[in-house]
Write a protein that holds these residues in place. Structure first.
Motif, PDB file in Angstrom:
ATOM      1  N   GLU A   1     -15.861  34.764 -13.457  1.00  0.00           N
ATOM      2  CA  GLU A   1     -15.774  34.846 -12.603  1.00  0.00           C
ATOM      3  C   GLU A   1     -13.936  34.354 -11.480  1.00  0.00           C
ATOM      4  OE1 GLU A   1     -17.703  35.660  -7.840  1.00  0.00           O
ATOM      5  OE2 GLU A   1     -18.971  35.265 -10.060  1.00  0.00           O
ATOM      6  N   VAL A   2     -14.658  33.130 -11.518  1.00  0.00           N
ATOM      7  CA  VAL A   2     -13.180  32.269 -10.936  1.00  0.00           C
ATOM      8  C   VAL A   2     -12.163  32.225 -11.203  1.00  0.00           C
ATOM      9  CG1 VAL A   2     -12.834  29.900 -10.174  1.00  0.00           C
ATOM     10  CG2 VAL A   2     -15.127  30.894 -10.045  1.00  0.00           C
ATOM     11  N   TYR A   3     -11.977  32.401 -12.535  1.00  0.00           N
ATOM     12  CA  TYR A   3     -10.506  32.232 -12.949  1.00  0.00           C
ATOM     13  C   TYR A   3     -10.220  32.859 -14.285  1.00  0.00           C
ATOM     14  CZ  TYR A   3     -11.176  26.916 -12.277  1.00  0.00           C
ATOM     15  OH  TYR A   3     -11.501  25.869 -11.668  1.00  0.00           O
ATOM     16  N   ALA A   4     -10.967  34.037 -14.294  1.00  0.00           N
ATOM     17  CA  ALA A   4     -10.014  35.416 -15.105  1.00  0.00           C
ATOM     18  C   ALA A   4      -9.271  36.197 -14.478  1.00  0.00           C
ATOM     19  CB  ALA A   4     -11.387  36.346 -15.635  1.00  0.00           C
TER      20      ALA A   4
ATOM     21  N   PRO B   1       0.524  -0.826   0.029  1.00  0.00           N
ATOM     22  CA  PRO B   1      -0.246   0.136  -0.242  1.00  0.00           C
ATOM     23  C   PRO B   1       0.472   0.921   0.057  1.00  0.00           C
ATOM     24  CG  PRO B   1      -0.865  -1.715   1.890  1.00  0.00           C
ATOM     25  CD  PRO B   1       0.164  -2.246   1.123  1.00  0.00           C
ATOM     26  N   ARG B   2      -0.108   2.288  -0.869  1.00  0.00           N
ATOM     27  CA  ARG B   2       1.311   3.104  -0.938  1.00  0.00           C
ATOM     28  C   ARG B   2       0.344   4.002  -1.708  1.00  0.00           C
ATOM     29  NH1 ARG B   2       4.664   3.322  -6.328  1.00  0.00           N
ATOM     30  NH2 ARG B   2       4.400   5.900  -6.069  1.00  0.00           N
ATOM     31  N   ASP B   3       0.985   5.364  -1.491  1.00  0.00           N
ATOM     32  CA  ASP B   3       0.055   6.773  -1.811  1.00  0.00           C
ATOM     33  C   ASP B   3       0.673   7.553  -2.925  1.00  0.00           C
ATOM     34  OD1 ASP B   3      -1.595   9.006  -2.453  1.00  0.00           O
ATOM     35  OD2 ASP B   3      -0.449  10.121  -0.323  1.00  0.00           O
ATOM     36  N   TYR B   4      -0.043   7.334  -4.171  1.00  0.00           N
ATOM     37  CA  TYR B   4       0.519   7.999  -5.941  1.00  0.00           C
ATOM     38  C   TYR B   4      -0.101   9.083  -5.696  1.00  0.00           C
ATOM     39  CZ  TYR B   4       0.811   2.442  -6.968  1.00  0.00           C
ATOM     40  OH  TYR B   4       1.216   1.362  -7.068  1.00  0.00           O
ATOM     41  N   SER B   5      -0.407   9.230  -4.784  1.00  0.00           N
ATOM     42  CA  SER B   5      -1.181  11.127  -5.815  1.00  0.00           C
ATOM     43  C   SER B   5       0.208  12.375  -5.690  1.00  0.00           C
ATOM     44  CB  SER B   5      -1.869  12.198  -4.252  1.00  0.00           C
ATOM     45  OG  SER B   5      -1.651  12.264  -2.876  1.00  0.00           O
ATOM     46  N   PHE B   6       0.393  13.646  -5.803  1.00  0.00           N
ATOM     47  CA  PHE B   6       1.258  14.410  -5.699  1.00  0.00           C
ATOM     48  C   PHE B   6       0.012  15.810  -6.607  1.00  0.00           C
ATOM     49  CE2 PHE B   6       1.245  13.278 -10.542  1.00  0.00           C
ATOM     50  CZ  PHE B   6       1.558  14.422 -11.004  1.00  0.00           C
ATOM     51  N   LYS B   7       0.921  16.331  -5.657  1.00  0.00           N
ATOM     52  CA  LYS B   7       0.614  18.246  -5.904  1.00  0.00           C
ATOM     53  C   LYS B   7       1.116  18.707  -6.921  1.00  0.00           C
ATOM     54  CE  LYS B   7       0.242  22.331  -3.028  1.00  0.00           C
ATOM     55  NZ  LYS B   7       0.092  23.245  -2.186  1.00  0.00           N
ATOM     56  N   LEU B   8       0.396  19.292  -7.284  1.00  0.00           N
ATOM     57  CA  LEU B   8       0.535  20.933  -8.862  1.00  0.00           C
ATOM     58  C   LEU B   8       0.353  21.930  -7.793  1.00  0.00           C
ATOM     59  CD1 LEU B   8       1.259  19.730 -11.147  1.00  0.00           C
ATOM     60  CD2 LEU B   8      -0.571  20.601 -12.363  1.00  0.00           C
ATOM     61  N   ASN B   9       1.061  22.659  -8.838  1.00  0.00           N
ATOM     62  CA  ASN B   9       0.887  23.880  -7.807  1.00  0.00           C
ATOM     63  C   ASN B   9      -0.544  24.975  -8.405  1.00  0.00           C
ATOM     64  OD1 ASN B   9       3.566  24.388  -6.969  1.00  0.00           O
ATOM     65  ND2 ASN B   9       4.748  25.310  -8.295  1.00  0.00           N
ATOM     66  N   LYS B  10      -1.163  25.374  -7.416  1.00  0.00           N
ATOM     67  CA  LYS B  10      -2.229  25.869  -7.875  1.00  0.00           C
ATOM     68  C   LYS B  10      -2.511  26.560  -9.064  1.00  0.00           C
ATOM     69  CE  LYS B  10      -5.547  28.952  -5.448  1.00  0.00           C
ATOM     70  NZ  LYS B  10      -6.269  29.726  -4.653  1.00  0.00           N
ATOM     71  N   LYS B  11      -1.000  27.354  -9.237  1.00  0.00           N
ATOM     72  CA  LYS B  11      -1.260  28.439 -10.535  1.00  0.00           C
ATOM     73  C   LYS B  11      -1.038  27.659 -11.973  1.00  0.00           C
ATOM     74  CE  LYS B  11       0.147  32.681  -8.682  1.00  0.00           C
ATOM     75  NZ  LYS B  11       1.088  33.568  -8.975  1.00  0.00           N
ATOM     76  N   GLU B  12      -0.068  27.080 -11.480  1.00  0.00           N
ATOM     77  CA  GLU B  12      -0.095  25.444 -12.962  1.00  0.00           C
ATOM     78  C   GLU B  12      -1.456  24.898 -13.119  1.00  0.00           C
ATOM     79  OE1 GLU B  12       4.820  23.837 -12.755  1.00  0.00           O
ATOM     80  OE2 GLU B  12       3.001  23.117 -11.393  1.00  0.00           O
ATOM     81  N   ARG B  13      -2.514  23.828 -11.712  1.00  0.00           N
ATOM     82  CA  ARG B  13      -3.284  23.442 -12.072  1.00  0.00           C
ATOM     83  C   ARG B  13      -4.593  24.900 -13.332  1.00  0.00           C
ATOM     84  NH1 ARG B  13      -3.788  22.353  -6.832  1.00  0.00           N
ATOM     85  NH2 ARG B  13      -5.614  23.743  -6.752  1.00  0.00           N
ATOM     86  N   GLN B  14      -4.687  25.863 -12.822  1.00  0.00           N
ATOM     87  CA  GLN B  14      -5.479  26.156 -13.613  1.00  0.00           C
ATOM     88  C   GLN B  14      -5.246  26.947 -14.703  1.00  0.00           C
ATOM     89  OE1 GLN B  14      -5.511  29.910 -10.652  1.00  0.00           O
ATOM     90  NE2 GLN B  14      -6.673  29.121  -9.593  1.00  0.00           N
ATOM     91  N   PHE B  15      -3.545  27.123 -14.983  1.00  0.00           N
ATOM     92  CA  PHE B  15      -3.485  27.721 -16.429  1.00  0.00           C
ATOM     93  C   PHE B  15      -3.151  26.154 -17.481  1.00  0.00           C
ATOM     94  CE2 PHE B  15      -0.482  28.395 -19.391  1.00  0.00           C
ATOM     95  CZ  PHE B  15      -0.989  29.949 -20.189  1.00  0.00           C
ATOM     96  N   ALA B  16      -3.692  24.747 -17.005  1.00  0.00           N
ATOM     97  CA  ALA B  16      -3.832  24.217 -17.355  1.00  0.00           C
ATOM     98  C   ALA B  16      -5.197  23.534 -17.954  1.00  0.00           C
ATOM     99  CB  ALA B  16      -2.956  22.358 -17.144  1.00  0.00           C
ATOM    100  N   LEU B  17      -5.785  23.996 -16.877  1.00  0.00           N
ATOM    101  CA  LEU B  17      -7.667  24.239 -17.119  1.00  0.00           C
ATOM    102  C   LEU B  17      -7.353  24.335 -18.249  1.00  0.00           C
ATOM    103  CD1 LEU B  17      -9.657  23.406 -14.731  1.00  0.00           C
ATOM    104  CD2 LEU B  17     -10.452  25.968 -16.252  1.00  0.00           C
TER     105      LEU B  17
END
Length: 204
Positions: free
Chosen positions: A201-204, A91-107
């Motif tokens: 409103e959220v992402y602009a 058992p292990r945790d596969y998750s990793f964090k992406l920076n908030k600005k990177e995640r928003q720009f990817a969207l």
């Protein structure tokens, strides 16, 4: 963009915000966001026993020399039936964090991609008085949607989500649950004017 009603008729036009639907597409950020999303969904509960954990095998099965057989130290070695697993998954945790600005720009990159491909459908409103799958199927057939992500906002979204739950190829989402993976997975991005205003409103 044209604004349609649920009967597929044009009822107006709307201008998409270029800060969200007209950014420079960076494929490496999209890739990172998708990998992070899929990795975070993994449960990581797989488990197998190593040779140290399987039962038995404490005694040497036969003497080292003179039997004509290959030397063996334990019947729970990996080459034996019922033996331990080499490099057994734990058992292990596969998750990793992406920076908030990177995640928003990817969207934003994913939304820009859908806009450039003209695969965005803007509805003036999507309101269902009751949660009825049949009604939702008729709306989707009218709009010629087979594999689509429907983004709603407000009080009417609950009935829409319940109505679309059992329809293959269709997924519903609220604005606060929007992610890059779902935008790219489905062929068409369907959004109500109310939800579009919230996205801007959220992402602009």
């Amino acid at each position: 963009m044209k604004v349609l009603n649920i009967n597929g008729q044009e009822v107006g036009n709307i201008e998409l915000n270029s800060d969200i639907f007209g950014v420079e597409v960076k494929e490496h950020l999209i890739h990172a966001a998708v990998v992070a999303h899929l990795a975070n969904k993994r449960q990581g509960t797989q488990s197998a026993k190593t040779r140290a954990e399987v039962r038995g095998g404490g005694r040497k099965p036969w003497k080292q020399k003179g039997t004509g057989r290959a030397r063996q130290g334990s019947i729970r070695s990996p080459q034996w039936k019922g033996g331990g697993v080499v490099f057994a998954p734990k058992p292990r945790d596969y998750s990793f964090k992406l920076n908030k600005k990177e995640r928003q720009f990817a969207l934003k990159c994913a939304l820009t991609t859908r806009a450039s491909e003209q695969k965005i459908v803007v509805l003036d409103k999507l309101v269902l008085e009751q949660a009825k799958t049949k009604v939702m199927v008729n709306i989707l057939n009218t709009l010629q949607l087979k594999k689509a992500l429907i983004v709603t906002e407000g009080e009417s979204s609950r009935n829409v989500m319940l109505s679309a739950n059992n329809i293959q190829g269709i997924k519903t989402s609220a604005v606060n649950n929007l992610n890059t993976y779902d935008i790219l997975k489905y062929d068409t991005f369907v959004v109500t004017k109310e939800a579009l205003a919230k996205i801007e409103e959220v992402y602009a």
